[in-house]
Design an enzyme around this catalytic site. Structure first.
Site, PDB file in Angstrom:
ATOM      1  N   SER A  39       0.821  -1.214   0.000  1.00  0.00           N
ATOM      2  CA  SER A  39       0.000   0.000   0.000  1.00  0.00           C
ATOM      3  C   SER A  39       0.847   1.253   0.000  1.00  0.00           C
ATOM      4  CB  SER A  39      -0.876   0.041   1.257  1.00  0.00           C
ATOM      5  OG  SER A  39      -1.665  -1.106   1.352  1.00  0.00           O
ATOM      6  N   HIS A  92      -7.122   0.196   6.607  1.00  0.00           N
ATOM      7  CA  HIS A  92      -6.705  -1.173   6.916  1.00  0.00           C
ATOM      8  C   HIS A  92      -6.768  -1.470   8.419  1.00  0.00           C
ATOM      9  CE1 HIS A  92      -5.795  -2.073   2.798  1.00  0.00           C
ATOM     10  NE2 HIS A  92      -4.985  -1.032   2.691  1.00  0.00           N
TER      11      HIS A  92
END
Lengths: 469, 469, 469, 469
Positions: free
Chosen positions: C319, C406
């Site tokens: 990410s 997340h």
């Protein structure tokens, strides 16, 4: 490096077949793929013969025989080019017609006086005249992609068969089988749009043989609302187009390919179009050479369009003239030319080979629309092209293969267009000229009969006049 | 009274074809359907010959020829039975092999000394031995339901061809064409469930030839979660099952059909079943007689089931013995019987013809499970049946056609079951006995080779012992 | 210039609706589209009010009201931006909650002593608190693409609603309606492959927000056999992806985006992969802002992959850290830095603004892998990034929006990677760093509760140690 | 005994969900299904409360909460009727609106003077007025058949809610949620034919509420080429029809149901039909009571038919008059009758109760078409029926519920038919009379407004005259 992987969505028959081979074990033959060397040296042929014999005898039952043939096919797939060539040689040489048996039957037939017996012997003879290898070719149908397998096998075989009579005979068997499998009645006609799978569109792009598709944007433009693209598919090769045609729906007959491929041109309304221009038709499967469905495709697409868009009145092509300049170069001396023409051609010759000259002249023509040279060349080249199309022959057929195709379909020449395809290929093959063939519904049959029966070509008065001038 | 109507959902090719005929007019021939009388008197034959010739010559181009053939097909459809018979007669008599041409080619071949030339002549000969009418049969493929058309044409032709050698030859052509079109590699195997279309289920019901489907409730029971039904389909006949098989997923080998057809039996869990019983297999298309896919169906279904339900260990059938009592009646005197058996058979004879006696006795047997007569008959009939299955022959083949089918597939006799089918048909054909044929995966090929090569039948020790007693 | 055209394959409801409007005429209102000016001046509002009132009252029956609402929607579509703004203003201002009615009901409720009556009044109150315009918004569902219509309306409304409280309230209504329509239970999860429609793939390409798709070749690489791409779809918008995720199936956790996007890397075998890396997740519909399904998408895809590829053991992301450098710039002075770090940062500052410096340094780093500066910067920046991720907050939430997403899902920080995204965006936002968030199945719920309940972030020991250094 | 089994063809989301629960373990709650007794005694309630609270709080993240709600739903499914009643009681009683919170917000609102704050408080109030249980109801959407689950839950709840105000309030919540999920804009209109799945046709047969489907043959007749059957479906319940309508395509308005249901009647040609008769409309889902789409169904089907079969000019129903004889019995004394009518009614009364008399008389009527009694009764009953339809009311609405439905849709009474439904039900409810309601396109809106606005019924002159006589 790419490893082909099992597709989770594979059809039932595929999975089933593989499973069959797992649960109906077919004995010592199973490991063939690993037992032969990639180039298939003659030392390995006996292994192959055993397996082929088992297939042809139907050993272990027909289901086993088919599974075994599928294994043979898989073994074929992992051979290298030399190995495949050897495999095909073996098939061609050792599994041909048994002439002794044929002659024995002919001899029985000649002695027969009974009609029924003779009919029976005819049948036997016919079966004997089909080479045994044909049975194996049919059994390959049980491979996961069996039909595609045979098409691809033939694509590789065709060049090898040129000049090799043994392989040529094998090719004829494969061709005969494919012609029966690809009977047009079994094919599906599908419209291709921008909503079609990218994988399939990629295949079209690779197959486009007339006007190269330069980018996805170009492709998207050819699938816009004022365009139509249709392809034929075989039910067992649903992701593999066989042949496709690209059509533009416009008003009036298109004179240049550039107006059709212009990505910036405004979108037209297909419901208001009066003309369908077929501007590209390409085969996608080299292995289907000689199995023809182009004529069906054009006529069925015309029928489908006409049903859906009743405004359409004219169906015509915008076609290349691929043989023109080649023919002109070869036959320049034999042509009866006016003095004016001779001067012009001479002028071309002096500035270099006709090819490069045409190219330069034509490119000039684009920038200076009224250039003197263009003014001189245009009428001369159009006239020569008209004479080429109407008079140049190979035997009974028109010399130009595109022209022959459309004449056989019953089309007629409508118009020859100047500066219609200024791509490198267009200029080199046909001096940038393109032709409209007109499919006039009421004349199709008559034109076809005139051409195929008497070798006569139908053309519009303008073109006829042009050729005579 | 029913008028067939245009289906709005018909596939593209269908609509297109009809449209083609509208927009590519095929001239004076179009009205054939109205020009011939329903019984097709000879006075009308010339009209037909013209049209057939036009098709075979490809007049007007191949697209027109196909459209014309489709019209011929439509004209055929509106004839009455006499008319169709006449049509087929015409085809059979006038479009047969040209023997003069065949002989001319044979004669050229006999004079040839060149290998390549002979190969070419072989090819020509092969083409000449294919009757011209075959081309027309293939062209019918362009009818809207062309494949089904030919299948149905043959269903009507088969009985007419019995004892008529001309029509028989035509039937052989149709058979050869259908065998190629229905190559098992083209067929789709589909599972049939209660979610399948009612129209398709209705067709299954009408085709079930082994154990009649008595009601929709009976059918639903046969499609329950502990059952499986699979059928083969041709891509061009997606709504027409070709052959189907019914399977029960249970524990242990089923001994009677009644337990399988009991609508009130509890639903089993297929994931826990260890045995798949194939209890019915029926062909749906009379026109495909002699085109066999039953062996493929059984083995592919077994493979598919085995992949999806790994718990399954045993694949067997529960099959009728359709020829048993007929054979017994005919061969009673030749059989070597023990004294005990002679007394029993005598006893049967005294009470009337064996058939009615068996029936009565067996029905009694159901009500009085331990009836004396049943105790006497059971071992005798099972022994006779074992001898029938193992010893009765037609040439090399087992006399019983069901037994022959399974032996050819490599199955073996596992068990003979008493009171297994007490329906009228079951009692009249096989005294209520049914047989389990076992498909033992590891022995399939070996059994097949023993049977087809040496005519040997494989049976379980129990059945072998039974036959010897 | 493009004219939207009737799609011959449009679904039944669409055609039907249009037809309804033809055959159930809805009177004087029909020509609304032509009756209002594109910018919808206030002079035109009365016409609109009449039509809206007719919809809300259900004049002429509910079917007519819906057809009328669809017309309103079509009229909206032909307005220009100013006109649409005016339309929404009208809706927002004049069709809001009727406060007088609300207060009257509140007053009746306060006087009520009966439980049942109060329950009834609660219900009335609830209905009164739903602004009347909500009904019209629902009625738009009868437009041919009604759901997409509302999504697009909101995409345009959102920026206008910022700082305009009236429009903001309208936006809240639209959001509430869409949140109910797009309940994740109604969505379809579909896998996207190279066989997916080009039109749909084109939409993905336009929506990819994390790592730009540079070409069709790049896209094809992302859809290879060792990749997976999944998207959510609404049944009424089957051609419109809502959100999609790209996954790489590899061995071991990926450290840089470059290895994943390398078109020349060999194809891996997904069945042998042990790790699924979620490397991109993008929303496709601006109008669905605040309607969240990213968490569902990740977990359902993980579940689906895990079911199909049992070899997969690790599920993690690769990410970006989009807020890192922005935050660093703003908070540099407040950070407690070691002397060593201060020197390094000082060094950066002297060579220019941190942004351009980082960029230059990092680019150098690529060419000279062991450059001194890179050796110095790498540990410092990773440490600062670890501190940023673990400590920087907006209220209770992690400051970084990707990290927050997340953490909310129950993931934990596993690893910070140097030189992981050297694209311009990657360097400018996060100095080329990328983070692996690990989805450890057994800890998901616990991590989620720790984060949402107590604001605590879970990280691997390595990252925790890094932050403390 | 039936064990529901995993369907190999289940949609992705279903498999995925189940898998989610396997790989994202949701802790101690998982075994709820086994932890509660089938009748759910109060001793088990605390377990349920814990689980419900976890769902409403979104404990462990929204994905976990949904998976947990799905488990709750599965636990509900294995409860017995008593257990389900208890479950619903718990939901209804303990998860209702929090009145204290509502009042606190009302009190803040009353003190507020700021418009924006009041708007915000309105929103809060609205949220508070939605009972917490609504969230759980929505979360059930993640069950494999979540939408159907809620529909079936309500089918069971509705009878329990009658006379129980707590459960009634819960029912209102479920109704509100289903009304939003089943917005007609989301539904698919599909044509039902004989090619539709048997499972689906079986459901239609069970749901047909107007004219019982007596056999599969009867059903097949209703799906013939001169018939149409359409049903609405929800995308999440593709195998479950919601409501369906049966239409006959004929010439002229049908006067009796018998001509329509006659299996031996010849098949008509729908392309030549001028009239579409809607002769049966039935709901299939008890749980959708009060969620109405009948009006949409009729009008959309009419629109679709009209688009496909342009020959159709008249759209009308052939409808029962279910309330007629019940009303007549109850109101006989209040009716103003002519002397002639009084005599006739008196005559009926003397022969027994009107019901049995009518029945006998009408049956006689069939055998003796010109029986005196029939001659006497016919005009009297038709007149009484006309008066019933035009004058009998419940409040503003027509007394007859079928009449009310069609009047609301804007239809008008066209004709009253004698001996139109001689089934037991037809005679007992309406003395065998049936009514044609006419959907005259140009008058639909006007009629609807007259009826819903002013309570006025539109009738043909014949019927109006009949009522006045």
């Amino acid at each position: 490096m790419k490893q082909p992987l099992t597709n989770a969505d594979e059809p039932l028959w595929g999975r089933t077949l593989r499973r069959i081979r797992q649960i109906w074990p077919i004995g010592e033959h199973a490991a063939l793929k690993d037992a032969v060397a990639p180039e298939l040296p003659e030392a390995n042929w006996q292994r192959l013969r055993d397996k082929i014999d088992a297939c042809l005898e139907g050993r272990g039952g027909e289901v086993s025989a088919r599974a075994r043939a599928a294994e043979l096919g898989e073994a074929y797939l992992v051979l290298n080019a030399e190995g495949r060539h050897n495999f095909l040689e073996l098939l061609a040489r050792e599994y041909d017609v048994d002439n002794a048996a044929v002659e024995a039957t002919i001899s029985r037939r000649s002695r027969s006086t009974d009609d029924d017996e003779r009919r029976q012997l005819n049948l036997e003879l016919r079966n004997l005249l089909e080479p045994p290898r044909s049975k194996l070719l049919r059994q390959f149908n049980d491979l996961e992609e069996g039909v595609k397998f045979l098409v691809d096998l033939r694509a590789e075989l065709i060049p090898w068969a040129q000049g090799d009579k043994t392989l040529h005979a094998l090719d004829q068997d494969v061709h005969r089988l494919l012609a029966s499998w690809f009977d047009v009645g079994f094919l599906n006609l599908r419209r291709i749009t921008w909503k079609t799978s990218a994988a399939l569109l990629e295949k079209l792009t690779e197959s486009e043989a007339v006007h190269e598709i330069r980018s996805w944007q170009d492709l998207k433009n050819r699938l816009g609302e004022d365009r139509r693209c249709y392809a034929y598919f075989h039910p067992r090769m649903p992701e593999e187009p066989l042949i496709f045609v690209e059509v533009a729906l416009i008003n009036g007959i298109a004179k240049t390919i550039h107006e059709l491929l212009d990505e910036k041109a405004p979108m037209g309304n297909p419901r208001q179009a009066d003309t369908a221009i077929f501007y590209s038709i390409s085969n996608c499967q080299a292995g289907l050479a000689g199995v023809s469905f182009g004529n069906f495709l054009i006529k069925r697409v015309a029928a489908d369009l006409s049903a859906k868009l009743p405004n359409l009145k004219t169906f015509a092509t915008l076609s290349p003239v691929p043989g023109f300049l080649g023919w002109l170069n070869a036959h320049l001396d034999e042509l009866e030319l006016s003095e004016h023409e001779q001067t012009a051609i001479q002028m071309l010759k002096e500035t270099g080979s006709p090819k490069s000259t045409f190219r330069k002249l034509l490119h000039n023509k684009v920038s200076e629309a009224d250039s003197d040279i263009s003014n001189i060349l245009q009428p001369i080249l159009k006239r020569l092209c008209a004479r080429y199309l109407l008079q140049a022959r190979r035997g009974d057929k028109a010399y130009d293969r595109v022209a022959h195709f459309h004449f056989s379909n019953g089309a007629q020449i409508e118009q020859i267009n100047w500066a219609a395809d200024l791509s490198a290929k267009g200029i080199e093959q046909s001096a940038g000229l393109m032709v409209n063939y007109l499919y006039k519904l009421s004349d199709i049959e008559k034109n076809h009969e005139r051409y195929t029966g008497q070798g006569k070509i139908t053309a519009s008065p303008t073109v006829r006049k042009l050729a005579k001038l």
